[in-house]
Design a protein around this motif. Structure first.
Motif, mmCIF file in Angstrom:
data_model
loop_
_atom_site.group_PDB
_atom_site.id
_atom_site.type_symbol
_atom_site.label_atom_id
_atom_site.label_comp_id
_atom_site.label_asym_id
_atom_site.label_seq_id
_atom_site.Cartn_x
_atom_site.Cartn_y
_atom_site.Cartn_z
ATOM 1 N N VAL A 1 -23.417 -9.400 -15.938
ATOM 2 C CA VAL A 1 -23.881 -8.026 -16.184
ATOM 3 C C VAL A 1 -25.356 -8.052 -16.529
ATOM 4 C CG1 VAL A 1 -23.704 -6.008 -17.720
ATOM 5 C CG2 VAL A 1 -21.622 -7.158 -16.909
ATOM 6 N N VAL A 2 -26.109 -7.164 -15.891
ATOM 7 C CA VAL A 2 -27.533 -6.991 -16.158
ATOM 8 C C VAL A 2 -27.707 -5.577 -16.689
ATOM 9 C CG1 VAL A 2 -29.853 -7.049 -15.195
ATOM 10 C CG2 VAL A 2 -28.063 -8.471 -14.186
ATOM 11 N N HIS A 3 -28.427 -5.455 -17.809
ATOM 12 C CA HIS A 3 -28.641 -4.107 -18.333
ATOM 13 C C HIS A 3 -30.042 -3.978 -18.902
ATOM 14 C CE1 HIS A 3 -28.759 -4.349 -22.782
ATOM 15 N NE2 HIS A 3 -28.210 -5.533 -22.549
ATOM 16 N N CYS A 4 -30.460 -2.724 -18.979
ATOM 17 C CA CYS A 4 -31.698 -2.356 -19.663
ATOM 18 C C CYS A 4 -31.363 -1.092 -20.455
ATOM 19 C CB CYS A 4 -32.851 -2.159 -18.675
ATOM 20 S SG CYS A 4 -32.601 -0.876 -17.426
ATOM 21 N N TRP A 5 -32.357 -0.365 -20.896
ATOM 22 C CA TRP A 5 -32.080 0.833 -21.698
ATOM 23 C C TRP A 5 -31.288 1.862 -20.900
ATOM 24 C CZ3 TRP A 5 -32.049 2.102 -26.622
ATOM 25 C CH2 TRP A 5 -31.935 3.456 -26.955
ATOM 26 N N ALA A 6 -31.799 2.207 -19.699
ATOM 27 C CA ALA A 6 -31.185 3.279 -18.918
ATOM 28 C C ALA A 6 -30.360 2.791 -17.735
ATOM 29 C CB ALA A 6 -32.268 4.241 -18.418
ATOM 30 N N GLY A 7 -30.498 1.528 -17.357
ATOM 31 C CA GLY A 7 -29.760 1.035 -16.193
ATOM 32 C C GLY A 7 -30.334 1.536 -14.879
ATOM 33 N N ILE A 8 -31.640 1.809 -14.857
ATOM 34 C CA ILE A 8 -32.275 2.383 -13.669
ATOM 35 C C ILE A 8 -33.385 1.500 -13.114
ATOM 36 C CG2 ILE A 8 -33.668 4.332 -12.824
ATOM 37 C CD1 ILE A 8 -32.169 6.108 -14.860
ATOM 38 N N SER A 9 -34.233 0.943 -13.946
ATOM 39 C CA SER A 9 -35.441 0.287 -13.467
ATOM 40 C C SER A 9 -35.471 -1.230 -13.691
ATOM 41 C CB SER A 9 -36.666 0.944 -14.123
ATOM 42 O OG SER A 9 -37.852 0.378 -13.665
ATOM 43 N N ARG A 10 -35.549 -1.666 -14.932
ATOM 44 C CA ARG A 10 -35.637 -3.107 -15.187
ATOM 45 C C ARG A 10 -34.381 -3.837 -14.740
ATOM 46 N NH1 ARG A 10 -37.612 -2.155 -21.290
ATOM 47 N NH2 ARG A 10 -36.301 -0.343 -20.855
ATOM 48 N N SER A 11 -33.221 -3.280 -15.051
ATOM 49 C CA SER A 11 -31.969 -3.962 -14.701
ATOM 50 C C SER A 11 -31.722 -3.978 -13.197
ATOM 51 C CB SER A 11 -30.788 -3.318 -15.421
ATOM 52 O OG SER A 11 -30.713 -1.937 -15.135
ATOM 53 N N THR A 12 -32.086 -2.908 -12.496
ATOM 54 C CA THR A 12 -31.890 -2.903 -11.041
ATOM 55 C C THR A 12 -32.855 -3.878 -10.378
ATOM 56 O OG1 THR A 12 -33.313 -0.958 -10.699
ATOM 57 C CG2 THR A 12 -30.953 -0.556 -11.020
ATOM 58 N N ALA A 13 -34.067 -3.990 -10.927
ATOM 59 C CA ALA A 13 -35.016 -4.985 -10.411
ATOM 60 C C ALA A 13 -34.463 -6.386 -10.626
ATOM 61 C CB ALA A 13 -36.371 -4.840 -11.095
#
Length: 170
Positions: free
Chosen positions: A85-97
């Motif tokens: 699982v990869v996550h960031c704050w919103a699950g939109i930018s850092r994690s998708t990258a």
């Protein structure tokens, strides 16, 4: 089949539980407290304290080669016996990258455009952080193909927070 799952911080524990993930990558501001899911061993959790920026900004941490090198080492060491699982704050930018980068690194024979299209199909709101992708493109020797692939899928639909999604490696 080995899979990557992407989610926002608010859905981290639910996503880990639902997927049976064995590894977690966190990309979030360095000062943000993240409670590691109880089922994830400490050595199977990578915390990368980076800001969601593409240019230097006072008081923020610009994603750099050292962050990408740590990400690459972590995903390459992942046994792929269960999801990551990869996550960031919103699950939109850092994690998708990071998911895109991981897929490119783990499947070097797969075309960048194919991975980017799979990312867009899995998440219409994914907007991978261009700085992370650009640095990884250089490190992986992709000669701009990763950056170009992300450019071609364009910015995702506006959203406050992403929905968890799966990105298959095959």
């Amino acid at each position: 089949m080995p899979t990557l799952h992407v989610c926002p911080l608010a859905r981290l524990h639910d996503t880990v539980a639902a997927t049976g993930a064995s590894h977690v990558v966190t990309l979030i501001d360095a000062a943000t407290a993240v409670e590691r899911p109880a089922s994830i061993l400490a050595d199977r959790h990578l915390f990368l304290g980076v800001s969601d920026i593409v240019d230097p900004l006072d008081g923020h941490i610009l994603p750099a080669a050292e962050h990408i090198e740590k990400l690459l080492a972590f995903v390459r060491a992942w046994g792929r016996e269960s999801p990551l699982v990869v996550h960031c704050w919103a699950g939109i930018s850092r994690s998708t990258a990071a998911a895109f980068i991981a897929a490119c690194a783990l499947k070097p024979e797969r075309e960048e455009d194919d991975i980017a299209r799979a990312l867009r199909q899995a998440s219409p709101i994914a907007t991978p952080n261009r700085r992370l992708v650009s640095v990884a493109d250089d490190i992986l020797g992709r000669r701009g193909r990763m950056v170009d692939a992300i450019e071609r899928i364009g910015r995702g639909r506006d959203a406050f927070e992403g929905e968890p999604f799966r990105l298959a490696l095959d």
